[in-house]
Design an enzyme around this catalytic site. Structure first.
Site, PDB file in Angstrom:
ATOM      1  N   LYS A  83       0.843  -1.210   0.000  1.00 27.82           N
ATOM      2  CA  LYS A  83       0.000   0.000   0.000  1.00 27.82           C
ATOM      3  C   LYS A  83       0.870   1.250   0.000  1.00 27.82           C
ATOM      4  O   LYS A  83       2.052   1.217   0.378  1.00 27.82           O
ATOM      5  CB  LYS A  83      -0.921   0.029   1.216  1.00 27.82           C
TER       6      LYS A  83
ATOM      7  N   ASP B  91      -2.116  -2.271  10.664  1.00 26.93           N
ATOM      8  CA  ASP B  91      -2.384  -2.177   9.220  1.00 26.93           C
ATOM      9  C   ASP B  91      -2.964  -3.467   8.644  1.00 26.93           C
ATOM     10  O   ASP B  91      -3.334  -3.511   7.464  1.00 26.93           O
ATOM     11  CB  ASP B  91      -1.088  -1.855   8.455  1.00 26.93           C
TER      12      ASP B  91
HETATM   13  P1  ATP Z   1       4.418  -0.411   7.711  1.00 23.63           P
HETATM   14  O1  ATP Z   1       4.154   0.309   6.446  1.00 23.63           O
HETATM   15  O2  ATP Z   1       3.231  -1.224   8.202  1.00 23.63           O
HETATM   16  O3  ATP Z   1       5.084   0.404   8.750  1.00 23.63           O
HETATM   17  P2  ATP Z   1       6.875  -1.411   6.779  1.00 23.63           P
HETATM   18  O4  ATP Z   1       6.778  -1.503   5.299  1.00 23.63           O
HETATM   19  O5  ATP Z   1       7.499  -0.174   7.319  1.00 23.63           O
HETATM   20  O6  ATP Z   1       5.434  -1.591   7.378  1.00 23.63           O
HETATM   21  P3  ATP Z   1       7.687  -4.135   6.985  1.00 23.63           P
HETATM   22  O7  ATP Z   1       8.222  -4.365   5.612  1.00 23.63           O
HETATM   23  O8  ATP Z   1       6.379  -4.709   7.321  1.00 23.63           O
HETATM   24  O9  ATP Z   1       7.685  -2.585   7.351  1.00 23.63           O
HETATM   25  O10 ATP Z   1       8.816  -4.683   7.968  1.00 23.63           O
HETATM   26  C1  ATP Z   1       9.040  -4.231   9.250  1.00 23.63           C
HETATM   27  C2  ATP Z   1       9.901  -5.271   9.983  1.00 23.63           C
HETATM   28  O11 ATP Z   1       9.121  -6.448  10.202  1.00 23.63           O
HETATM   29  C3  ATP Z   1      11.117  -5.695   9.195  1.00 23.63           C
HETATM   30  O12 ATP Z   1      12.254  -5.115   9.765  1.00 23.63           O
HETATM   31  C4  ATP Z   1      11.148  -7.211   9.271  1.00 23.63           C
HETATM   32  O13 ATP Z   1      12.290  -7.692   9.938  1.00 23.63           O
HETATM   33  C5  ATP Z   1       9.901  -7.622  10.054  1.00 23.63           C
HETATM   34  N1  ATP Z   1       9.085  -8.637   9.356  1.00 23.63           N
HETATM   35  C6  ATP Z   1       8.494  -9.689   9.918  1.00 23.63           C
HETATM   36  N2  ATP Z   1       7.807 -10.404   9.017  1.00 23.63           N
HETATM   37  C7  ATP Z   1       7.950  -9.811   7.838  1.00 23.63           C
HETATM   38  C8  ATP Z   1       7.477 -10.086   6.536  1.00 23.63           C
HETATM   39  N3  ATP Z   1       6.711 -11.147   6.256  1.00 23.63           N
HETATM   40  N4  ATP Z   1       7.810  -9.236   5.565  1.00 23.63           N
HETATM   41  C9  ATP Z   1       8.566  -8.141   5.834  1.00 23.63           C
HETATM   42  N5  ATP Z   1       9.060  -7.854   7.041  1.00 23.63           N
HETATM   43  C10 ATP Z   1       8.759  -8.665   8.046  1.00 23.63           C
END
Ligand code: ATP
Length: 287
Positions: free
Chosen positions: A9, A134
């Site tokens: 998203k 989220d």
């Molecule tokens: P948001 O937009 O909800 O803040 P994000 O894009 O900033 O999410 P994610 O990519 O979801 O962040 O990753 C955050 C942390 O979660 C990463 O540092 C990772 O180690 C951990 N993590 C656990 N499971 C997953 C997964 N399936 N995919 C990605 N990261 C994951």
């Protein structure tokens, strides 16, 4: 084997309107699914939860949100069997694109199908918020207003047609730190979330572009000037508007023409501002 895509998203608007005692933030966000996705392949097993992936940078054990989602479903519905999941990661990690949350949402849907649980989207959303704020939105997908801590969702009509350029600079942003910093500022300039909803309802792309706003962007851009540079390049290369998504650092530009988006992406790459660059489109909830 069941193979499903888990979509990323972006936030067209992100406002923080309050803070709860437990540290959660009350938000008002307009969320939009985009055509960048992970592919997850699921198989029922008699054993435990097992995750494999081509992505080196994320944990594959109990800390993975896929694991958490599968484990929650097993406990809640007393499922004796397990699941084996292979994750093809394409969504930038820790980037403000809900990569982990969308994998968790996808896993809940898969468990629902694999184990014939017959749960509605609403039931999945109620459970999903236990994994992350989220997750309910990721179950729904498409264009939506997200309020509360992210669990109060209102579906909106699809956003006006456009081309999106997404660039993720090679920096790590801690969502926790960004929210901590925003707590120290008084937010005086709130995004026009209601106006954004109207612009979407009227299919008015200019109106959407005018109201792109994210209160977390100021904080992240202060720490990481590269985000602002990416926005500047997008705008100078013909983007109608540009904004950082979530707590960043992924930054998107809205374009009318794909060629222009591609040229802007090339420029961003040549300047060394980002390596993960995608030209994509908004995706509606049913794709
Ligand atoms: P948001 O937009 O909800 O803040 P994000 O894009 O900033 O999410 P994610 O990519 O979801 O962040 O990753 C955050 C942390 O979660 C990463 O540092 C990772 O180690 C951990 N993590 C656990 N499971 C997953 C997964 N399936 N995919 C990605 N990261 C994951």
């Amino acid at each position: 084997m069941l193979s499903l895509n888990a979509y990323a998203k972006i936030n067209l608007c992100l406002d923080v309107v309050g803070r709860l005692e437990n540290g959660y933030h009350q938000v008002r966000m307009i969320m939009q699914t985009v055509g960048i996705y992970d592919t997850l392949s699921f198989e029922r097993t008699t054993g435990e939860i097992k995750i494999t992936s081509d992505a080196g940078e994320i944990p594959l054990g109990e800390d993975n949100l896929i694991y958490k989602a599968a484990s929650l479903m097993r406990e809640r519905f007393q499922i004796a069997g397990g699941v084996s999941v292979h994750l093809e990661k394409r969504i930038p990690v820790a980037a403000g694109m809900a990569g982990g949350s969308t994998d968790a949402a996808c896993t809940m849907k898969a468990m629902n199908l694999l184990y014939d649980l017959g749960l509605s989207e609403e039931e999945l959303c109620t459970l999903g918020v236990k994994i992350g704020a989220d997750v309910p939105y990721c179950i729904l997908g498409g264009t939506a207003l997200s309020e509360g801590i992210g669990e109060v969702l209102t579906k909106l009509p699809p956003m006006p047609e456009c081309v999106l350029l997404v660039a993720k600079p090679e920096i790590g942003v801690s969502t926790k730190e960004v929210y901590e910093r925003i707590d120290r500022h008084e937010i005086t300039d709130h995004p026009d979330v209601d106006g954004m909803q109207r612009a979407i309802a009227e299919n008015d792309l200019d109106g959407v572009v005018r109201r792109l706003a994210n209160v977390l962007a100021t904080v992240t851009e202060e720490m990481h000037p590269v985000v602002q540079k990416i926005r500047e390049v997008m705008l100078s290369q013909g983007a109608l508007g540009s904004l950082m998504s979530g707590s960043g650092p992924s930054t998107f530009g809205i374009f009318e023409k794909e060629e222009m988006a591609r040229a802007a992406g090339e420029q961003i790459r040549e300047l060394g501002l980002a390596r993960q660059i995608y030209v994509t489109k908004p995706v509606s909830g049913r794709e």
